[in-house]
Enzyme design. Structure first.
Site, short mmCIF file in Angstrom:
data_model
loop_
_atom_site.label_atom_id
_atom_site.label_comp_id
_atom_site.label_asym_id
_atom_site.label_seq_id
_atom_site.Cartn_x
_atom_site.Cartn_y
_atom_site.Cartn_z
N LYS A 187 35.29 12.53 114.99
CA LYS A 187 35.77 12.98 116.30
C LYS A 187 36.28 11.80 117.13
CE LYS A 187 30.86 13.94 116.88
NZ LYS A 187 29.87 14.96 116.78
N LYS A 210 29.74 1.08 114.49
CA LYS A 210 29.87 1.44 115.90
C LYS A 210 29.93 0.20 116.81
CE LYS A 210 28.19 6.18 116.21
NZ LYS A 210 28.19 6.75 114.89
N LYS A 223 36.24 8.42 106.87
CA LYS A 223 35.74 9.79 107.07
C LYS A 223 36.43 10.42 108.29
CE LYS A 223 31.90 9.23 110.25
NZ LYS A 223 30.58 9.52 110.70
#
Ligand code: TYM
Length: 337
Positions: free
Chosen positions: A207, A115, A204
């Site tokens: 969203k 992130k 993966k």
């Protein structure tokens, strides 16, 4: 009574990955065990604000709770739903655990690395998020925390913090959650679930990926979702085989088919053994996903906001009671109370 607990952030509409990796397995476990276990399902809304939120967070939170109900969660006196920010003990315990965790172990979290990667600066919440997650778990003495594979490292961190805390004060303040191997066993799987990005199956399904065709959202029109499956990346090997390393695209489709239809993966694999045409497999998966979405969206539409708020009232009363009692124990051993 043991506790089973999980949460899903409410930044936006959820993906098929969240549904198959977390919602569905948890609903199955909750319905199976709520006769003899406490089942806590919450929306980590404080975790949501570490990154951008699409739309209104409060509305997203209610929608996420409706997803649980639409996925078949059966409510009874042992099943509780709540919002993290409505239980202030989570943030309080997070601070205490911040003073137990080390910079080294927190810096090693893959989610933090992913992130923060490539960003000139990132907020401290992104770094601190696994510690808040540990607080979410330890406050309720949760033993089993059904999650997708991407979150397993955070379970290990929660375990380490509980063990260190108890050791430091020579008291069993926190219940140590089950190891990831036992979590996977409890979920009745040989491995964690990781649904892949449709266009780039090395990654993966997420969203936050920009490309619309890479992910199926739970509010996608069924026909649109079917088209996304039809355009999924496969390979040029021309054999339908479950091999995540060599054939992640095809394997992802097989896994989706198994989870969406509830047919064991082994049976799906035998049905498709010897097939060489990916188009046929895609057509079947596309129709299974479209059918699943149609049913799911129909159930979702029937759940009212009022119903959810009523459940939250009871759930948050329960959550505050349990969490405050555990927080007090931790505060006492630290000399804060
Ligand atoms: P979150 O909101 O990112 O993801 C929610 C759940 O969905 C699973 N998941 C997937 N599973 C399979 N394939 C995928 N492509 C996929 N994408 C997401 C995740 O593994 C997760 O189970 N930190 C957590 C939320 C949280 C929490 C907690 C969970 C906060 N506190 C305490 C359990 C207990 C998170 O960000 O999940």
């Amino acid at each position: 009574m043991r506790t089973i607990l999980t949460g899903i952030r409410s930044n936006s509409v959820l993906t098929l990955g969240n549904y198959l990796g977390a919602l569905l397995p948890m609903v199955r476990l909750a319905n199976e065990h709520s006769g003899d276990s406490m089942v806590n399902i919450f929306v980590p809304d404080l975790h949501s604000i570490i990154s951008e939120v699409d739309g209104d967070l409060r509305e997203n939170t209610i929608r996420t709770l409706k997803y649980w109900l639409a996925a078949g969660l059966e409510m009874n006196e042992n099943v509780h739903i709540y919002r993290q920010s409505y239980v202030p003990a989570h943030s309080e315990l997070c601070w205490i655990l911040d003073c137990v965790a080390t910079m080294g172990e927190t810096s090693r979290m893959i989610q933090y690395k992913e992130k923060s990667e490539g960003k000139a600066s990132c907020n401290v919440g992104i770094f601190n998020y696994p510690i808040l997650m540990a607080a979410d778990i330890l406050l309720y003495s949760a033993e089993f925390i059904p999650l997708g594979e991407d979150q397993f490292q955070h379970i290990e961190l929660a375990r380490n913090l509980a063990i260190r805390f108890n050791h430091r004060f020579q008291q069993e303040v926190f219940v140590v959650p089950a190891s990831t191997a036992d979590q996977v066993k409890f979920m009745g799987m040989s491995d964690g679930i990781r649904i892949r990005d449709l266009l780039n199956p090395e990654k993966k399904m997420s969203k936050s990926t920009a490309a619309e065709n890479s992910k199926i959202m739970l509010d996608d029109e069924p026909a649109r979702a079917a088209k996304k499956i039809m355009s999924a990346t496969t390979d040029s090997l021309g054999r339908v085989k479950f091999d995540m390393r060599e054939q992640p695209g095809v394997s992802n489709l097989l896994l989706i088919e198994a989870l969406v239809t509830g047919v064991p993966l082994q049976d799906v694999l035998s049905t498709w053994a010897g097939e060489t045409r990916y188009g046929e497999l895609k057509k079947k998966v596309a129709s299974s996903v479209a059918e699943m979405l149609e049913v799911f969206q129909g159930k979702f539409a029937e759940i009212s906001d009022t119903e959810v708020y009523k459940l939250l009232e009871d759930g948050e009363k329960y959550a505050n009671k349990v969490a405050n009692a555990k927080l007090l124990e931790a505060q006492k051993v630290f000399g804060l109370r």
